[in-house]
Write a protein that holds these residues in place. Structure first.
Motif, PDB file in Angstrom:
ATOM      1  N   GLU A   1      -1.385  56.416 -11.271  1.00 28.09           N
ATOM      2  CA  GLU A   1      -1.310  57.590 -11.787  1.00 28.09           C
ATOM      3  C   GLU A   1      -2.630  58.451 -11.623  1.00 28.09           C
ATOM      4  O   GLU A   1      -3.825  57.662 -11.562  1.00 28.09           O
ATOM      5  CB  GLU A   1      -0.817  57.698 -13.392  1.00 28.09           C
ATOM      6  CG  GLU A   1      -1.988  56.831 -14.196  1.00 28.09           C
ATOM      7  CD  GLU A   1      -1.395  56.878 -15.848  1.00 28.09           C
ATOM      8  OE1 GLU A   1      -2.055  57.182 -16.463  1.00 28.09           O
ATOM      9  OE2 GLU A   1       0.025  56.540 -16.045  1.00 28.09           O
ATOM     10  N   ARG A   2      -2.467  59.634 -11.524  1.00 25.09           N
ATOM     11  CA  ARG A   2      -3.696  60.516 -11.417  1.00 25.09           C
ATOM     12  C   ARG A   2      -3.456  62.071 -11.904  1.00 25.09           C
ATOM     13  O   ARG A   2      -2.412  62.090 -12.385  1.00 25.09           O
ATOM     14  CB  ARG A   2      -4.123  60.562  -9.777  1.00 25.09           C
ATOM     15  CG  ARG A   2      -2.858  61.350  -8.905  1.00 25.09           C
ATOM     16  CD  ARG A   2      -2.947  60.917  -7.629  1.00 25.09           C
ATOM     17  NE  ARG A   2      -1.856  61.444  -6.679  1.00 25.09           N
ATOM     18  CZ  ARG A   2      -1.782  62.485  -6.326  1.00 25.09           C
ATOM     19  NH1 ARG A   2      -2.595  63.543  -6.703  1.00 25.09           N
ATOM     20  NH2 ARG A   2      -0.495  62.952  -5.918  1.00 25.09           N
ATOM     21  N   ASN A   3      -4.619  62.582 -11.945  1.00 23.72           N
ATOM     22  CA  ASN A   3      -4.427  64.009 -12.344  1.00 23.72           C
ATOM     23  C   ASN A   3      -4.329  64.691 -10.967  1.00 23.72           C
ATOM     24  O   ASN A   3      -5.110  64.484  -9.979  1.00 23.72           O
ATOM     25  CB  ASN A   3      -5.741  64.458 -13.173  1.00 23.72           C
ATOM     26  CG  ASN A   3      -5.821  63.564 -14.588  1.00 23.72           C
ATOM     27  OD1 ASN A   3      -4.761  63.746 -15.172  1.00 23.72           O
ATOM     28  ND2 ASN A   3      -7.297  63.465 -14.881  1.00 23.72           N
ATOM     29  N   ALA A   4      -3.654  65.791 -10.927  1.00 30.82           N
ATOM     30  CA  ALA A   4      -3.580  66.751  -9.789  1.00 30.82           C
ATOM     31  C   ALA A   4      -3.651  68.085 -10.290  1.00 30.82           C
ATOM     32  O   ALA A   4      -3.650  68.600 -11.506  1.00 30.82           O
ATOM     33  CB  ALA A   4      -2.230  66.245  -9.072  1.00 30.82           C
ATOM     34  N   HIS A   5      -3.201  68.963  -9.246  1.00 29.37           N
ATOM     35  CA  HIS A   5      -3.012  70.429  -9.937  1.00 29.37           C
ATOM     36  C   HIS A   5      -1.938  71.147  -9.154  1.00 29.37           C
ATOM     37  O   HIS A   5      -1.692  70.647  -7.982  1.00 29.37           O
ATOM     38  CB  HIS A   5      -4.449  71.305  -9.723  1.00 29.37           C
ATOM     39  CG  HIS A   5      -4.798  71.537  -8.516  1.00 29.37           C
ATOM     40  ND1 HIS A   5      -5.366  70.672  -7.414  1.00 29.37           N
ATOM     41  CD2 HIS A   5      -4.511  72.703  -7.485  1.00 29.37           C
ATOM     42  CE1 HIS A   5      -5.592  71.221  -6.400  1.00 29.37           C
ATOM     43  NE2 HIS A   5      -4.911  72.354  -6.477  1.00 29.37           N
ATOM     44  N   ASN A   6      -1.331  72.157  -9.830  1.00 24.13           N
ATOM     45  CA  ASN A   6      -0.238  72.789  -9.083  1.00 24.13           C
ATOM     46  C   ASN A   6      -0.827  73.683  -8.406  1.00 24.13           C
ATOM     47  O   ASN A   6      -1.623  74.708  -8.937  1.00 24.13           O
ATOM     48  CB  ASN A   6       0.695  73.341 -10.109  1.00 24.13           C
ATOM     49  CG  ASN A   6       1.907  74.303  -9.682  1.00 24.13           C
ATOM     50  OD1 ASN A   6       1.837  74.542  -8.606  1.00 24.13           O
ATOM     51  ND2 ASN A   6       2.875  74.206 -10.344  1.00 24.13           N
TER      52      ASN A   6
ATOM     53  N   ARG B   1       0.185  76.408  -6.795  1.00 18.18           N
ATOM     54  CA  ARG B   1       0.618  77.953  -7.052  1.00 18.18           C
ATOM     55  C   ARG B   1       0.055  78.211  -8.486  1.00 18.18           C
ATOM     56  O   ARG B   1      -0.179  79.628  -8.244  1.00 18.18           O
ATOM     57  CB  ARG B   1       2.123  77.889  -7.201  1.00 18.18           C
ATOM     58  CG  ARG B   1       2.652  79.350  -7.262  1.00 18.18           C
ATOM     59  CD  ARG B   1       4.126  79.277  -7.173  1.00 18.18           C
ATOM     60  NE  ARG B   1       4.650  78.711  -5.871  1.00 18.18           N
ATOM     61  CZ  ARG B   1       5.646  78.421  -5.641  1.00 18.18           C
ATOM     62  NH1 ARG B   1       6.779  78.348  -6.543  1.00 18.18           N
ATOM     63  NH2 ARG B   1       6.253  77.909  -4.331  1.00 18.18           N
ATOM     64  N   THR B   2       0.116  77.541  -9.433  1.00 12.48           N
ATOM     65  CA  THR B   2      -0.507  78.152 -10.754  1.00 12.48           C
ATOM     66  C   THR B   2      -1.920  77.461 -11.077  1.00 12.48           C
ATOM     67  O   THR B   2      -2.805  78.384 -11.850  1.00 12.48           O
ATOM     68  CB  THR B   2       0.431  77.821 -11.745  1.00 12.48           C
ATOM     69  OG1 THR B   2       0.351  76.151 -12.006  1.00 12.48           O
ATOM     70  CG2 THR B   2       1.713  78.006 -11.570  1.00 12.48           C
ATOM     71  N   GLY B   3      -2.176  76.751 -10.316  1.00 13.56           N
ATOM     72  CA  GLY B   3      -3.869  76.098 -10.725  1.00 13.56           C
ATOM     73  C   GLY B   3      -3.683  75.236 -11.723  1.00 13.56           C
ATOM     74  O   GLY B   3      -4.843  74.440 -12.413  1.00 13.56           O
ATOM     75  N   GLU B   4      -2.665  74.996 -12.609  1.00 16.55           N
ATOM     76  CA  GLU B   4      -2.335  74.156 -13.778  1.00 16.55           C
ATOM     77  C   GLU B   4      -2.720  72.823 -13.411  1.00 16.55           C
ATOM     78  O   GLU B   4      -2.353  72.352 -12.375  1.00 16.55           O
ATOM     79  CB  GLU B   4      -1.203  74.482 -14.241  1.00 16.55           C
ATOM     80  CG  GLU B   4      -0.666  73.422 -15.444  1.00 16.55           C
ATOM     81  CD  GLU B   4       0.818  73.613 -15.808  1.00 16.55           C
ATOM     82  OE1 GLU B   4       1.218  73.109 -16.990  1.00 16.55           O
ATOM     83  OE2 GLU B   4       1.635  74.462 -15.031  1.00 16.55           O
ATOM     84  N   LYS B   5      -3.321  71.989 -14.235  1.00  9.57           N
ATOM     85  CA  LYS B   5      -3.545  70.655 -14.448  1.00  9.57           C
ATOM     86  C   LYS B   5      -2.168  69.964 -14.561  1.00  9.57           C
ATOM     87  O   LYS B   5      -1.692  70.394 -15.540  1.00  9.57           O
ATOM     88  CB  LYS B   5      -4.583  70.170 -14.931  1.00  9.57           C
ATOM     89  CG  LYS B   5      -5.835  70.593 -14.705  1.00  9.57           C
ATOM     90  CD  LYS B   5      -7.005  69.936 -15.309  1.00  9.57           C
ATOM     91  CE  LYS B   5      -8.451  70.319 -14.878  1.00  9.57           C
ATOM     92  NZ  LYS B   5      -9.394  69.796 -15.324  1.00  9.57           N
ATOM     93  N   VAL B   6      -2.030  68.942 -13.878  1.00 15.32           N
ATOM     94  CA  VAL B   6      -0.636  68.001 -13.975  1.00 15.32           C
ATOM     95  C   VAL B   6      -0.912  66.613 -14.041  1.00 15.32           C
ATOM     96  O   VAL B   6      -1.814  66.158 -12.899  1.00 15.32           O
ATOM     97  CB  VAL B   6       0.217  68.617 -12.753  1.00 15.32           C
ATOM     98  CG1 VAL B   6       1.502  67.720 -12.830  1.00 15.32           C
ATOM     99  CG2 VAL B   6       0.611  69.939 -12.615  1.00 15.32           C
ATOM    100  N   ARG B   7      -0.089  65.770 -14.717  1.00 16.42           N
ATOM    101  CA  ARG B   7      -0.477  64.348 -14.689  1.00 16.42           C
ATOM    102  C   ARG B   7       0.569  64.116 -13.657  1.00 16.42           C
ATOM    103  O   ARG B   7       1.737  64.055 -13.895  1.00 16.42           O
ATOM    104  CB  ARG B   7      -0.397  63.955 -16.002  1.00 16.42           C
ATOM    105  CG  ARG B   7      -0.356  62.567 -16.372  1.00 16.42           C
ATOM    106  CD  ARG B   7      -1.891  62.083 -16.243  1.00 16.42           C
ATOM    107  NE  ARG B   7      -2.192  60.745 -16.229  1.00 16.42           N
ATOM    108  CZ  ARG B   7      -3.444  60.290 -15.856  1.00 16.42           C
ATOM    109  NH1 ARG B   7      -4.244  60.921 -15.287  1.00 16.42           N
ATOM    110  NH2 ARG B   7      -3.651  59.016 -16.139  1.00 16.42           N
ATOM    111  N   VAL B   8       0.504  63.165 -12.777  1.00 15.04           N
ATOM    112  CA  VAL B   8       1.063  62.354 -11.799  1.00 15.04           C
ATOM    113  C   VAL B   8       1.303  60.967 -12.220  1.00 15.04           C
ATOM    114  O   VAL B   8       0.434  60.035 -12.329  1.00 15.04           O
ATOM    115  CB  VAL B   8       0.703  62.590 -10.190  1.00 15.04           C
ATOM    116  CG1 VAL B   8       1.916  62.083  -9.343  1.00 15.04           C
ATOM    117  CG2 VAL B   8       0.512  64.063 -10.047  1.00 15.04           C
ATOM    118  N   ASP B   9       2.478  60.565 -12.540  1.00 18.59           N
ATOM    119  CA  ASP B   9       2.773  59.114 -12.946  1.00 18.59           C
ATOM    120  C   ASP B   9       2.605  58.137 -11.792  1.00 18.59           C
ATOM    121  O   ASP B   9       2.510  58.564 -10.466  1.00 18.59           O
ATOM    122  CB  ASP B   9       4.228  58.861 -13.382  1.00 18.59           C
ATOM    123  CG  ASP B   9       4.230  59.781 -14.722  1.00 18.59           C
ATOM    124  OD1 ASP B   9       3.595  60.070 -15.762  1.00 18.59           O
ATOM    125  OD2 ASP B   9       5.557  60.142 -14.954  1.00 18.59           O
ATOM    126  N   SER B  10       2.358  56.917 -12.041  1.00 15.63           N
ATOM    127  CA  SER B  10       2.069  55.900 -10.971  1.00 15.63           C
ATOM    128  C   SER B  10       3.284  55.952 -10.371  1.00 15.63           C
ATOM    129  O   SER B  10       4.498  56.011 -10.701  1.00 15.63           O
ATOM    130  CB  SER B  10       1.690  54.641 -11.600  1.00 15.63           C
ATOM    131  OG  SER B  10       2.755  54.098 -12.428  1.00 15.63           O
TER     132      SER B  10
END
Length: 93
Positions: free
Chosen positions: A57-62, A64-73
């Protein structure tokens, strides 16, 4: 090359009907996918090997919006080309 082109090529090169070639392609791809699902590695000598790796799992960002998103493993398929394939692509085979 897309799947339908592969089927047509196999059918014409080996004097098979489209249906027979489609069965061959579906069976081969199904067996590879099934082996990977079971956690096994598939090695086709001279061509390459397929395996499954776990991506943490890692942190990423959208973007389009710049919003931080958590990506599951997750598990991802990996293909590693064999030596003969690499050599053929580089004009040495």
């Amino acid at each position: 090359m897309v799947r339908s082109e592969l089927i047509a090529r196999i059918a014409s090169d080996h004097d098979l009907t489209i249906e027979m070639a489609e069965t061959v392609v579906r069976t081969v791809f199904g067996e590879i996918a099934g082996a990977l699902e079971a956690g096994n590695r598939v090695e086709l000598r001279g061509f390459g090997s397929f395996s499954v790796r776990r991506r943490g799992e890692r942190n990423a960002h959208n973007p389009r919006t710049g919003e931080k998103v958590r990506v599951d493993s997750k598990h991802v398929p990996v293909f590693v080309p064999g030596k003969r394939l690499r050599d053929r692509l580089n004009g040495r085979g």
